[in-house]
Design an enzyme around this catalytic site. Sequence first.
Site: not given
Ligand code: NAD
Length: 361
Positions: A91, A195, A191-193
Amino acid sequence: MTKSNLNMHKSSKILAKMDELEHEQVVFCQDKETGLKAIIAIHDSTLGPALGGTRMWNYDCEEDALNDVLRLSRGMSFKAAISGIALGGGKAVIIGDASVDKTEKLMRRFGKFVDTLAGKYITAEDVGMNTKDMEYVMMETKHVTGTPQSLGGSGDPSPVTAYGVYMGMKASAQFLWGSDKLDGKRVLVQGVGHVGEYLVKYLSDENADVFISDIDQDKLNTVSEKYNAEIIENNNILDFNMDIYAPCALGATLNTQSIDKLKCSIVCGGANNQLELEERDSLHLKRRNIVFAPDFLVNSGGLINVYSEIKGYSREKSLEQTKNIYETTLDILNKSREEGITSYSAALNIAKKRIADKKNN
Ligand code: NAD
């Protein structure tokens, strides 16, 4: 203490941390011209080159950045091992505010540092990064994945990650309720980013009762309208009655205080490092009869997807392999019940054994 003694003392603390978590190599990178300050951690390369995304975050102090990269890279080793992928765990973190400090020059300089490791570490996207940034990194090194589909890469891994989480959730439902149907189940996605939103889509397609929370009001409004999901105030999550809690934001939302209050039967989400105190929190969940689908297993779809890029990319193959998360989750939950151990330990034991077996052969 003389200055050199002091330095020794500081560096020996870093080596002690590496020793405790069993890291092979940690590389500190800095460049005055671009302002780059980064740490690359290689946890274990027994199964293959260490792959893991680069996170850019405005850490409060260097120690927080170091702890984060050590913890995250270790998680990547177990994620690859549990998924049967020939990759090690690594990482990188870049210290800074991605919305202000990130420039093409900085990302390219970072790419040059990655290149010096000659493929022992392969980078990808993580929080604070996007496919454009990976394009800049790609200008300086070939040891990068998750590059844009237009450049022959696998693009955004999150739809595949979300599919794996969905599979893990259905397997958990099967284990607990004897049916993997999620229609009518109350599921909260925190968290509706990237994933989280794809997961909401899978759930609403199956007619689950979907609830969402986030700190970003615009995202909440968009996702709520698109999928008819009810918004829950982030502060009210612990008072909320749900069947399934899906953490999809940042890590460590499961800790002594939150687990005491949580009103759900299953925890299954995409976030990395959901358990603040790992085994201790997992045990706490077990004692409360809450089924925990280990995060490093159910969110491994993204890693499976980028691995497929190294082998010659096929989205179909990635999804097919990601589907196996269902069976693996079910196996691990059954093993946890049969052996009276936590699901976290059950998954970790298998991952560690795969690494140890390879080491000994
Ligand atoms: P992202 O940044 O697109 O989405 C994260 C979302 O969480 C955002 O909408 C943000 O506003 C929200 N958020 C942040 N802090 C918050 C809180 N305290 N309370 C509520 N919402 C909050 O990230 P992502 O790519 O969707 O990844 C999300 C998680 O999944 C991370 O922990 C990441 O490490 C993990 N992950 C992602 C992937 C991937 O393929 N993207 C793979 C494995 C693990």
